[in-house]
Design a protein around this motif. Structure first.
Motif, PDB file in Angstrom:
ATOM      1  N   MET A   6       0.839  -1.197   0.000  1.00  0.00           N
ATOM      2  CA  MET A   6       0.000   0.000   0.000  1.00  0.00           C
ATOM      3  C   MET A   6       0.876   1.251   0.000  1.00  0.00           C
ATOM      4  O   MET A   6       1.942   1.270   0.601  1.00  0.00           O
ATOM      5  N   HIS A   7       0.386   2.291  -0.654  1.00  0.00           N
ATOM      6  CA  HIS A   7       1.062   3.580  -0.702  1.00  0.00           C
ATOM      7  C   HIS A   7       0.023   4.689  -0.573  1.00  0.00           C
ATOM      8  O   HIS A   7      -1.182   4.434  -0.563  1.00  0.00           O
ATOM      9  N   LEU A   8       0.486   5.909  -0.471  1.00  0.00           N
ATOM     10  CA  LEU A   8      -0.397   7.051  -0.247  1.00  0.00           C
ATOM     11  C   LEU A   8      -1.451   7.206  -1.336  1.00  0.00           C
ATOM     12  O   LEU A   8      -2.560   7.639  -1.068  1.00  0.00           O
ATOM     13  N   GLY A   9      -1.150   6.818  -2.556  1.00  0.00           N
ATOM     14  CA  GLY A   9      -2.089   6.990  -3.662  1.00  0.00           C
ATOM     15  C   GLY A   9      -3.124   5.896  -3.801  1.00  0.00           C
ATOM     16  O   GLY A   9      -3.939   5.929  -4.726  1.00  0.00           O
ATOM     17  N   SER A  64      -4.868  -6.752  10.023  1.00  0.00           N
ATOM     18  CA  SER A  64      -4.128  -7.776   9.300  1.00  0.00           C
ATOM     19  C   SER A  64      -3.106  -7.055   8.422  1.00  0.00           C
ATOM     20  O   SER A  64      -3.477  -6.255   7.557  1.00  0.00           O
ATOM     21  N   THR A  65      -1.824  -7.317   8.669  1.00  0.00           N
ATOM     22  CA  THR A  65      -0.746  -6.607   7.967  1.00  0.00           C
ATOM     23  C   THR A  65       0.237  -7.612   7.377  1.00  0.00           C
ATOM     24  O   THR A  65       0.071  -8.818   7.517  1.00  0.00           O
ATOM     25  N   ALA A  66       1.283  -7.101   6.749  1.00  0.00           N
ATOM     26  CA  ALA A  66       2.335  -7.958   6.200  1.00  0.00           C
ATOM     27  C   ALA A  66       3.049  -8.682   7.336  1.00  0.00           C
ATOM     28  O   ALA A  66       3.296  -8.109   8.391  1.00  0.00           O
ATOM     29  N   MET A  67       3.367  -9.925   7.119  1.00  0.00           N
ATOM     30  CA  MET A  67       4.084 -10.712   8.116  1.00  0.00           C
ATOM     31  C   MET A  67       5.602 -10.618   7.930  1.00  0.00           C
ATOM     32  O   MET A  67       6.342 -10.685   8.891  1.00  0.00           O
ATOM     33  N   ARG A  68       6.046 -10.450   6.696  1.00  0.00           N
ATOM     34  CA  ARG A  68       7.477 -10.476   6.408  1.00  0.00           C
ATOM     35  C   ARG A  68       8.071  -9.130   6.004  1.00  0.00           C
ATOM     36  O   ARG A  68       9.282  -8.983   5.982  1.00  0.00           O
ATOM     37  N   VAL A  69       7.245  -8.184   5.629  1.00  0.00           N
ATOM     38  CA  VAL A  69       7.748  -6.902   5.141  1.00  0.00           C
ATOM     39  C   VAL A  69       7.580  -5.846   6.215  1.00  0.00           C
ATOM     40  O   VAL A  69       6.478  -5.625   6.722  1.00  0.00           O
ATOM     41  N   ARG A  70       8.680  -5.188   6.564  1.00  0.00           N
ATOM     42  CA  ARG A  70       8.653  -4.114   7.551  1.00  0.00           C
ATOM     43  C   ARG A  70       9.248  -2.862   6.921  1.00  0.00           C
ATOM     44  O   ARG A  70      10.204  -2.939   6.166  1.00  0.00           O
ATOM     45  N   ILE A  71       8.679  -1.737   7.279  1.00  0.00           N
ATOM     46  CA  ILE A  71       9.161  -0.451   6.795  1.00  0.00           C
ATOM     47  C   ILE A  71       9.402   0.422   8.016  1.00  0.00           C
ATOM     48  O   ILE A  71       8.473   0.691   8.775  1.00  0.00           O
ATOM     49  N   GLY A  72      10.634   0.801   8.243  1.00  0.00           N
ATOM     50  CA  GLY A  72      10.964   1.578   9.431  1.00  0.00           C
ATOM     51  C   GLY A  72      10.644   0.835  10.713  1.00  0.00           C
ATOM     52  O   GLY A  72      10.299   1.442  11.713  1.00  0.00           O
ATOM     53  N   GLY A  73      10.717  -0.491  10.685  1.00  0.00           N
ATOM     54  CA  GLY A  73      10.442  -1.317  11.862  1.00  0.00           C
ATOM     55  C   GLY A  73       8.981  -1.662  12.068  1.00  0.00           C
ATOM     56  O   GLY A  73       8.645  -2.437  12.952  1.00  0.00           O
ATOM     57  N   ALA A  74       8.073  -1.116  11.266  1.00  0.00           N
ATOM     58  CA  ALA A  74       6.636  -1.379  11.410  1.00  0.00           C
ATOM     59  C   ALA A  74       6.152  -2.256  10.257  1.00  0.00           C
ATOM     60  O   ALA A  74       6.671  -2.174   9.146  1.00  0.00           O
ATOM     61  N   PRO A  75       5.139  -3.085  10.501  1.00  0.00           N
ATOM     62  CA  PRO A  75       4.608  -3.919   9.414  1.00  0.00           C
ATOM     63  C   PRO A  75       4.030  -3.069   8.289  1.00  0.00           C
ATOM     64  O   PRO A  75       3.338  -2.079   8.538  1.00  0.00           O
ATOM     65  N   ALA A  76       4.333  -3.452   7.065  1.00  0.00           N
ATOM     66  CA  ALA A  76       3.771  -2.773   5.899  1.00  0.00           C
ATOM     67  C   ALA A  76       2.312  -3.162   5.737  1.00  0.00           C
ATOM     68  O   ALA A  76       1.882  -4.223   6.207  1.00  0.00           O
ATOM     69  N   LEU A  77       1.543  -2.312   5.086  1.00  0.00           N
ATOM     70  CA  LEU A  77       0.155  -2.636   4.775  1.00  0.00           C
ATOM     71  C   LEU A  77       0.083  -3.223   3.382  1.00  0.00           C
ATOM     72  O   LEU A  77       0.763  -2.769   2.472  1.00  0.00           O
ATOM     73  N   LEU A  78      -0.759  -4.239   3.223  1.00  0.00           N
ATOM     74  CA  LEU A  78      -0.955  -4.900   1.942  1.00  0.00           C
ATOM     75  C   LEU A  78      -2.399  -4.745   1.497  1.00  0.00           C
ATOM     76  O   LEU A  78      -3.311  -4.622   2.321  1.00  0.00           O
ATOM     77  N   SER A  79      -2.608  -4.797   0.195  1.00  0.00           N
ATOM     78  CA  SER A  79      -3.949  -4.609  -0.355  1.00  0.00           C
ATOM     79  C   SER A  79      -4.927  -5.691   0.087  1.00  0.00           C
ATOM     80  O   SER A  79      -6.134  -5.464   0.099  1.00  0.00           O
ATOM     81  N   ASP A  80      -4.431  -6.860   0.454  1.00  0.00           N
ATOM     82  CA  ASP A  80      -5.333  -7.926   0.907  1.00  0.00           C
ATOM     83  C   ASP A  80      -5.467  -7.973   2.434  1.00  0.00           C
ATOM     84  O   ASP A  80      -6.050  -8.898   2.983  1.00  0.00           O
ATOM     85  N   GLY A  81      -4.945  -6.958   3.132  1.00  0.00           N
ATOM     86  CA  GLY A  81      -5.078  -6.879   4.586  1.00  0.00           C
ATOM     87  C   GLY A  81      -6.493  -6.497   4.996  1.00  0.00           C
ATOM     88  O   GLY A  81      -7.327  -6.130   4.163  1.00  0.00           O
ATOM     89  N   ARG A  82      -6.761  -6.591   6.293  1.00  0.00           N
ATOM     90  CA  ARG A  82      -8.085  -6.248   6.819  1.00  0.00           C
ATOM     91  C   ARG A  82      -7.968  -5.066   7.763  1.00  0.00           C
ATOM     92  O   ARG A  82      -7.040  -4.969   8.547  1.00  0.00           O
TER      93      ARG A  82
END
Length: 104
Positions: A6-9, A64-82
């Motif tokens: 996920m990104h700002l756009g 529900s977030t990414a399990m393996r991808v972290r950005i700045g130490g926090a879980p990344a958001l994915l389009s299939d998250g809840r």
């Protein structure tokens, strides 16, 4: 199953067609030229059309977030998250996001 990062756009809406935007992004990580989004901060929902109690959706937190991808130490958001909206408890829907970067 991998989802798109996920990104700002990204186009995100509550169940009642109210647009949702992240309250914080990670400006040091760009996806398609826009800051990436992590699970650190909630989303704000504006323009929710629900008029009955408990009222319109105001904020949403990803559960529900990414399990393996972290950005700045926090879980990344994915389009299939809840995500769950407050105070209604309804989900957010991601209808459009970038298509080049996937994560799990």
């Amino acid at each position: 199953m991998p989802g798109q990062l996920m990104h700002l756009g990204a186009t995100v809406m509550c169940a009642h067609s109210g647009p949702a935007q992240p309250t914080k992004t990670e400006p040091r990580v760009l996806v398609n030229g826009m800051p990436a989004v992590t699970a650190v901060a909630p989303y704000t929902v504006t323009g929710c059309t629900l008029l009955q109690p408990p009222g319109p959706c105001l904020t949403a937190q990803w559960v529900s977030t990414a399990m393996r991808v972290r950005i700045g130490g926090a879980p990344a958001l994915l389009s299939d998250g809840r995500a769950q909206c407050t105070p209604t408890g309804t989900p957010l829907t991601v209808s459009a996001t970038q298509t080049r970067v996937k994560g799990t």
